[in-house]
Scaffold this motif. Structure first.
Motif, short mmCIF file in Angstrom:
data_model
loop_
_atom_site.label_atom_id
_atom_site.label_comp_id
_atom_site.label_asym_id
_atom_site.label_seq_id
_atom_site.Cartn_x
_atom_site.Cartn_y
_atom_site.Cartn_z
N ALA A 56 -3.41 41.22 -3.37
CA ALA A 56 -3.32 41.11 -1.92
C ALA A 56 -3.57 42.46 -1.26
CB ALA A 56 -1.96 40.55 -1.50
N THR A 57 -2.98 43.52 -1.81
CA THR A 57 -3.19 44.86 -1.26
C THR A 57 -4.63 45.29 -1.46
OG1 THR A 57 -0.89 45.43 -1.67
CG2 THR A 57 -2.44 47.26 -1.39
N ALA A 58 -5.19 45.02 -2.64
CA ALA A 58 -6.58 45.40 -2.92
C ALA A 58 -7.53 44.69 -1.96
CB ALA A 58 -6.95 45.05 -4.36
N GLU A 59 -7.30 43.41 -1.71
CA GLU A 59 -8.16 42.66 -0.81
C GLU A 59 -8.05 43.19 0.62
OE1 GLU A 59 -9.24 38.05 0.37
OE2 GLU A 59 -7.71 38.44 -1.11
N THR A 60 -6.84 43.51 1.05
CA THR A 60 -6.66 44.06 2.40
C THR A 60 -7.34 45.41 2.53
OG1 THR A 60 -4.56 42.90 2.67
CG2 THR A 60 -4.93 44.80 4.08
N MET A 61 -7.16 46.28 1.53
CA MET A 61 -7.82 47.59 1.54
C MET A 61 -9.34 47.42 1.55
SD MET A 61 -5.80 50.26 1.59
CE MET A 61 -7.02 51.45 1.06
N TYR A 62 -9.84 46.50 0.75
CA TYR A 62 -11.28 46.24 0.71
C TYR A 62 -11.78 45.82 2.09
CZ TYR A 62 -15.68 43.86 0.10
OH TYR A 62 -16.98 43.47 0.26
N LYS A 63 -11.09 44.87 2.71
CA LYS A 63 -11.54 44.37 4.01
C LYS A 63 -11.49 45.45 5.07
CE LYS A 63 -10.98 39.52 3.23
NZ LYS A 63 -10.45 38.25 3.63
N ASN A 64 -10.52 46.36 4.99
CA ASN A 64 -10.39 47.42 5.99
C ASN A 64 -11.36 48.58 5.74
OD1 ASN A 64 -8.37 46.09 7.39
ND2 ASN A 64 -6.74 47.08 6.24
N THR A 65 -11.75 48.80 4.50
CA THR A 65 -12.52 49.99 4.16
C THR A 65 -13.95 49.70 3.70
OG1 THR A 65 -10.45 50.99 3.44
CG2 THR A 65 -12.46 52.12 2.80
N LEU A 109 -13.92 57.29 -0.11
CA LEU A 109 -13.48 56.40 0.97
C LEU A 109 -12.09 55.86 0.70
CD1 LEU A 109 -16.73 54.38 1.76
CD2 LEU A 109 -15.65 56.15 3.15
N VAL A 110 -11.77 55.62 -0.56
CA VAL A 110 -10.41 55.29 -0.99
C VAL A 110 -10.09 56.21 -2.17
CG1 VAL A 110 -10.25 52.90 -0.20
CG2 VAL A 110 -11.27 53.37 -2.41
N THR A 111 -8.85 56.64 -2.26
CA THR A 111 -8.47 57.59 -3.30
C THR A 111 -7.13 57.20 -3.91
OG1 THR A 111 -7.38 58.98 -1.64
CG2 THR A 111 -9.67 59.52 -2.17
N GLY A 112 -6.80 57.86 -4.99
CA GLY A 112 -5.50 57.71 -5.63
C GLY A 112 -5.20 56.30 -6.09
N LYS A 113 -3.98 55.88 -5.85
CA LYS A 113 -3.52 54.54 -6.29
C LYS A 113 -4.31 53.43 -5.60
CE LYS A 113 -0.14 55.82 -9.01
NZ LYS A 113 -0.22 55.61 -10.44
N ASP A 114 -4.71 53.65 -4.36
CA ASP A 114 -5.51 52.63 -3.66
C ASP A 114 -6.84 52.43 -4.37
OD1 ASP A 114 -3.58 52.19 -1.69
OD2 ASP A 114 -4.42 53.73 -0.37
N ILE A 118 -8.08 48.92 -6.15
CA ILE A 118 -9.33 48.25 -5.80
C ILE A 118 -10.26 48.18 -7.01
CG2 ILE A 118 -11.46 48.46 -4.44
CD1 ILE A 118 -9.73 49.43 -2.12
N ALA A 119 -10.32 49.25 -7.80
CA ALA A 119 -11.20 49.27 -8.97
C ALA A 119 -10.79 48.19 -9.98
CB ALA A 119 -11.17 50.64 -9.64
#
Length: 126
Positions: A56-65, A109-114, A118-119
């Protein structure tokens, strides 16, 4: 004369920021139709092939970034289609692209744990 570089810089910055983000727009139903609830997101199984991640977090981050270039459903737009990226790249390779960039995709564009989240999520897209 000093305003021209400032205006030009502002325009380039605005264009750059709008190109690789956004996608978080929500539309309202017409007045004659009732609002519907958002579809529930699927919870990933406890053990996933690419390691544990929060889908859920990965999908939200993907959609925002990422969706501004790769599409809301990973279908590709300016950037490539990612719907089956896990059959081409593993989690570590995807992390490398996120960290270093590739082609017109800028690094970081995204770093660290995020980025790790996502990866792993993308690596399971096969």
């Amino acid at each position: 004369m000093k305003r021209i570089p400032l205006v030009l810089t502002a325009a380039v910055l605005a264009f750059s920021l709008s190109a690789c983000g956004g996608g978080n727009q929500q539309t309202q139903p017409p007045a004659n139709q009732p609002a519907t609830e958002a579809p529930a997101t699927e919870t990933p199984p406890a053990t996933t092939p690419s390691g544990s991640y929060d889908a859920a977090t990965a999908e939200t981050m993907y959609k925002n970034t990422c969706s501004g270039c790769h599409g809301q459903t990973l279908e590709g737009a300016v950037g490539p289609n990612l719907q089956k990226i896990g059959s081409q790249l593993n989690k570590e390779q995807i992390m490398g692209v996120l960290e270093k960039g590739k082609g017109s995709m800028p690094p970081g564009l995204v770093t660290g744990k995020d980025a790790e989240n996502i990866a792993a999520w993308l690596a399971d897209k096969k």
